[in-house]
Design a protein around this motif. Structure first.
Motif, short mmCIF file in Angstrom:
data_model
loop_
_atom_site.label_atom_id
_atom_site.label_comp_id
_atom_site.label_asym_id
_atom_site.label_seq_id
_atom_site.Cartn_x
_atom_site.Cartn_y
_atom_site.Cartn_z
N LEU A 165 0.80 -1.22 0.00
CA LEU A 165 0.00 0.00 0.00
C LEU A 165 0.83 1.28 0.00
N THR A 166 2.11 1.19 0.37
CA THR A 166 2.92 2.40 0.47
C THR A 166 3.49 2.79 -0.89
N SER A 167 3.78 4.08 -1.02
CA SER A 167 4.32 4.55 -2.30
C SER A 167 5.55 5.44 -2.14
N SER A 168 6.05 5.58 -0.92
CA SER A 168 7.25 6.40 -0.71
C SER A 168 8.01 5.87 0.50
N THR A 169 9.23 6.33 0.65
CA THR A 169 10.05 5.93 1.79
C THR A 169 9.39 6.37 3.09
N ALA A 170 8.84 7.58 3.11
CA ALA A 170 8.17 8.06 4.33
C ALA A 170 6.97 7.19 4.66
N ASP A 171 6.19 6.81 3.64
CA ASP A 171 5.05 5.91 3.87
C ASP A 171 5.52 4.58 4.44
N GLN A 172 6.63 4.09 3.92
CA GLN A 172 7.13 2.79 4.37
C GLN A 172 7.61 2.86 5.82
N MET A 173 8.25 3.96 6.21
CA MET A 173 8.68 4.12 7.61
C MET A 173 7.47 4.24 8.54
N LYS A 174 6.47 4.95 8.10
CA LYS A 174 5.25 5.07 8.90
C LYS A 174 4.58 3.70 9.03
N TRP A 175 4.58 2.92 7.95
CA TRP A 175 4.00 1.58 8.00
C TRP A 175 4.76 0.70 8.99
N ILE A 176 6.08 0.81 9.00
CA ILE A 176 6.90 0.06 9.95
C ILE A 176 6.50 0.43 11.37
N GLN A 177 6.38 1.72 11.61
CA GLN A 177 6.00 2.19 12.94
C GLN A 177 4.64 1.63 13.37
N ASN A 178 3.69 1.63 12.46
CA ASN A 178 2.33 1.22 12.80
C ASN A 178 2.10 -0.28 12.76
N ASN A 179 2.95 -1.04 12.05
CA ASN A 179 2.67 -2.46 11.85
C ASN A 179 3.74 -3.42 12.33
N LEU A 180 4.99 -2.97 12.43
CA LEU A 180 6.04 -3.89 12.84
C LEU A 180 6.46 -3.71 14.30
N LEU A 181 6.16 -2.56 14.86
CA LEU A 181 6.56 -2.33 16.25
C LEU A 181 5.48 -2.85 17.19
N THR A 182 5.42 -4.15 17.27
CA THR A 182 4.43 -4.82 18.12
C THR A 182 5.14 -5.64 19.17
N GLU A 183 4.39 -6.26 20.02
CA GLU A 183 4.96 -7.13 21.05
C GLU A 183 5.81 -8.23 20.42
N ASN A 184 5.42 -8.74 19.27
CA ASN A 184 6.15 -9.82 18.62
C ASN A 184 7.54 -9.40 18.15
N ASN A 185 7.72 -8.12 17.84
CA ASN A 185 9.01 -7.64 17.34
C ASN A 185 9.83 -6.91 18.40
N ARG A 186 9.33 -6.79 19.58
CA ARG A 186 10.01 -6.00 20.60
C ARG A 186 11.44 -6.48 20.83
N ASN A 187 11.70 -7.77 20.75
CA ASN A 187 13.03 -8.31 21.01
C ASN A 187 13.91 -8.38 19.77
N GLY A 188 13.33 -8.23 18.60
CA GLY A 188 14.11 -8.31 17.37
C GLY A 188 14.41 -6.93 16.81
N GLU A 189 15.40 -6.89 15.95
CA GLU A 189 15.78 -5.64 15.30
C GLU A 189 15.11 -5.55 13.93
N ILE A 190 14.91 -4.32 13.49
CA ILE A 190 14.42 -4.07 12.14
C ILE A 190 15.61 -3.59 11.33
N ILE A 191 15.87 -4.30 10.24
CA ILE A 191 16.99 -3.98 9.37
C ILE A 191 16.45 -3.50 8.04
N ILE A 192 16.67 -2.24 7.75
CA ILE A 192 16.20 -1.64 6.50
C ILE A 192 17.22 -1.94 5.41
N ILE A 193 16.73 -2.41 4.28
CA ILE A 193 17.62 -2.72 3.15
C ILE A 193 17.30 -1.77 2.00
N SER A 194 18.34 -1.08 1.56
CA SER A 194 18.22 -0.20 0.42
C SER A 194 19.60 -0.05 -0.20
#
Length: 184
Positions: A103-132
């Motif tokens: 659904l995202t169309s820009s880098t800013a949209d993708q970062m916002k999506w990460i904030q809203n969808n990946l920062l959950t209890e399930n990911n609290r112990n893991g790192e997010i590695i951005i690839i570009s």
């Protein structure tokens, strides 16, 4: 004009190569592949395919346990994430470890999506590695700071000739300038 020139100098002198980022091996880590162009016929551009290749490398080496492919679509083509998924599937990835965000169309949209969808209890112990790509990482990191994301980065192996480097440095400088001034 002066601020734009300073932004260009900033991008040119700030190295965000993967070597500066220590990645820890963990199945709890998630690799997030930022979208890139899809060529006619739903073929991943060299930029997109090299980003996916880096994610597959990190998965194979045990640095991540899952991959998120991001990117929406432009008229007449499949979403970037779906083209990236098909590319990864053809390379033999375990598709149960791959998630698509289309659904995202820009880098800013993708970062916002990460904030809203990946920062959950399930990911609290893991790192997010951005690839570009190396040229894109300074802007991606600046945008991640805006969204208060604690990320690491990994640079794809995509290389550019001199002309493409000049064009992308100017484009990224303008994009970062716009983000810093207008949050675009």
């Amino acid at each position: 004009v002066l601020f734009l020139i300073l932004t260009l100098i900033y991008i040119d002198n700030v190295g965000y190569a993967s070597g500066r980022w220590i990645l820890n091996k963990s199945k709890k880590n998630t690799a997030v592949v930022l979208g890139a162009a899809v060529w006619r016929g739903n073929i991943p551009s060299p930029t997109l395919s090299s980003r996916v290749d880096k994610a597959l490398e990190l998965l194979e080496q045990g640095f991540v346990g899952k991959i998120v492919l991001t990117g929406g679509k432009a008229p007449g083509e499949l979403p970037e994430s779906e083209v990236a998924y098909e590319y990864a599937r053809l390379k033999g990835v375990d598709t149960s470890k791959v998630r698509i965000e289309n659904l995202t169309s820009s880098t800013a949209d993708q970062m916002k999506w990460i904030q809203n969808n990946l920062l959950t209890e399930n990911n609290r112990n893991g790192e997010i590695i951005i690839i570009s790509d190396a040229y894109h990482l300074p802007r991606a990191i600046e945008i991640s700071k805006f969204y208060n994301l604690d990320i690491k980065v990994a640079e794809s192996a995509h290389k550019q000739d001199f002309k493409d480097k000049v064009v992308t440095k100017i484009r990224e400088s303008i994009a970062l300038f716009n983000f810093w001034n207008f949050a675009l």
